[in-house]
Design a protein around this motif. Structure first.
Motif, mmCIF file in Angstrom:
data_model
loop_
_atom_site.group_PDB
_atom_site.id
_atom_site.type_symbol
_atom_site.label_atom_id
_atom_site.label_comp_id
_atom_site.label_asym_id
_atom_site.label_seq_id
_atom_site.Cartn_x
_atom_site.Cartn_y
_atom_site.Cartn_z
ATOM 1 N N UNK A 61 0.839 -1.212 0.000
ATOM 2 C CA UNK A 61 0.000 0.000 0.000
ATOM 3 C C UNK A 61 0.870 1.257 0.000
ATOM 4 N N UNK A 62 1.947 1.207 0.764
ATOM 5 C CA UNK A 62 2.850 2.354 0.841
ATOM 6 C C UNK A 62 3.622 2.516 -0.465
ATOM 7 N N UNK A 63 4.177 1.427 -0.975
ATOM 8 C CA UNK A 63 4.998 1.504 -2.184
ATOM 9 C C UNK A 63 4.191 1.905 -3.414
ATOM 10 N N UNK A 64 2.876 1.662 -3.388
ATOM 11 C CA UNK A 64 2.017 2.067 -4.497
ATOM 12 C C UNK A 64 1.478 3.495 -4.349
ATOM 13 N N UNK A 65 1.788 4.127 -3.216
ATOM 14 C CA UNK A 65 1.342 5.505 -3.017
ATOM 15 C C UNK A 65 2.181 6.433 -3.898
ATOM 16 N N UNK A 66 1.653 7.610 -4.250
ATOM 17 C CA UNK A 66 2.397 8.531 -5.106
ATOM 18 C C UNK A 66 3.778 8.894 -4.577
ATOM 19 N N UNK A 67 3.917 8.971 -3.255
ATOM 20 C CA UNK A 67 5.192 9.383 -2.674
ATOM 21 C C UNK A 67 6.310 8.383 -2.955
ATOM 22 N N UNK A 68 5.955 7.149 -3.200
ATOM 23 C CA UNK A 68 6.965 6.138 -3.540
ATOM 24 C C UNK A 68 6.985 5.862 -5.043
ATOM 25 N N UNK A 69 5.812 5.613 -5.609
ATOM 26 C CA UNK A 69 5.762 5.185 -7.005
ATOM 27 C C UNK A 69 6.222 6.268 -7.981
ATOM 28 N N UNK A 70 6.034 7.549 -7.627
ATOM 29 C CA UNK A 70 6.428 8.615 -8.550
ATOM 30 C C UNK A 70 7.913 8.594 -8.876
ATOM 31 N N UNK A 80 4.522 12.554 -11.144
ATOM 32 C CA UNK A 80 4.345 13.744 -10.318
ATOM 33 C C UNK A 80 2.898 13.851 -9.857
ATOM 34 N N UNK A 81 2.709 14.407 -8.666
ATOM 35 C CA UNK A 81 1.361 14.647 -8.171
ATOM 36 C C UNK A 81 0.702 13.394 -7.614
ATOM 37 N N UNK A 82 -0.424 13.601 -6.951
ATOM 38 C CA UNK A 82 -1.160 12.469 -6.388
ATOM 39 C C UNK A 82 -1.853 11.630 -7.462
ATOM 40 N N UNK A 83 -1.930 12.171 -8.691
ATOM 41 C CA UNK A 83 -2.539 11.412 -9.791
ATOM 42 C C UNK A 83 -1.493 10.714 -10.658
ATOM 43 N N UNK A 84 -0.231 10.783 -10.252
ATOM 44 C CA UNK A 84 0.862 10.081 -10.943
ATOM 45 C C UNK A 84 1.012 10.469 -12.420
ATOM 46 N N UNK A 85 0.843 11.748 -12.738
ATOM 47 C CA UNK A 85 1.057 12.171 -14.122
ATOM 48 C C UNK A 85 2.554 12.347 -14.392
ATOM 49 N N UNK A 86 2.937 12.373 -15.673
ATOM 50 C CA UNK A 86 4.343 12.564 -16.005
ATOM 51 C C UNK A 86 4.820 13.919 -15.488
ATOM 52 N N UNK A 87 6.030 13.953 -15.019
ATOM 53 C CA UNK A 87 6.620 15.187 -14.495
ATOM 54 C C UNK A 87 6.489 16.304 -15.533
#
Length: 209
Positions: A61-70, A80-87
């Protein structure tokens, strides 16, 4: 003169005894190896597949969060962002994971967070994984990611002990200090670390497909 008697065991009885002792020895060996494993520092790890998988699902759950997966994208551009869009700046991974040419990660990501809403978060060692060991999280199933994380050939050549220590890496902990306007992972760092260590020390099992 006394004649010494010689006793012969029936062949079937001898064969049966050999089979019985072999089975006992095999079961004892298998039982031992199913319960324990020794890591690089000779620390005993108690295997428990149920507890291990349960702990990993919290880790996942943590590794799939934006803070890790981005910072662990499938491509060479960070998300980037909570929606995981390209930087938005479209920076490239580069050989060492720190960008290419004049567009280096450290140009915007300073040693500490920049003040203000949605401004660049910071860390002295901000980077993506290097090109030769991308350590992708994006799109990985729980089973795929668990197997990737435990394999030295795909986890940055980390032993079990190094994996445990990695929970306190500065860039990992930065995920819980992302700057104003960003969500944090669904578990606290303390909860994540506990689940991470539990997963490893109970055998680092990968969830079933």
């Amino acid at each position: 003169m006394k004649i010494k008697k010689t006793y012969f065991f029936p062949l079937k009885a001898v064969t049966a005894l050999v089979i019985i002792f072999s089975v006992i020895a095999f079961m004892s060996f298998g039982f031992k190896n199913d319960l324990t494993v020794t890591n690089a520092k000779n620390e005993i790890i108690n295997k428990d597949s149920v507890e291990s998988v349960k702990a990993f699902m919290d880790v996942y759950k943590v590794l799939m969060s934006p803070r890790c997966m981005n910072c662990h994208p499938a491509g060479d551009i960070p998300l980037q962002g909570d929606d995981n869009h390209l930087h938005n700046m479209y920076p490239q991974r580069g050989k060492d994971g720190k960008g290419i040419y004049a567009m280096k990660c450290s140009n915007c990501h300073q040693p500490t967070n920049v003040e203000g809403l949605n401004t660049p978060p910071g860390d002295p060692n901000w980077h993506l994984p290097p090109a030769n060991m991308k350590m992708v999280f994006e799109g990985r199933t729980p089973r795929q990611l668990a197997k990737q994380l435990i394999n030295p050939k795909t986890n940055g050549n980390k032993t079990l002990q190094k994996l445990i220590e990695h929970a306190d890496d500065g860039l990992v902990k930065a995920g819980w200090n992302p700057g104003e306007g960003r969500t944090v992972p669904p578990l606290s760092h303390e909860e994540f670390k506990k689940a991470w260590i539990t997963w490893i020390k109970t055998g680092a099992y990968a969830p079933k497909p």
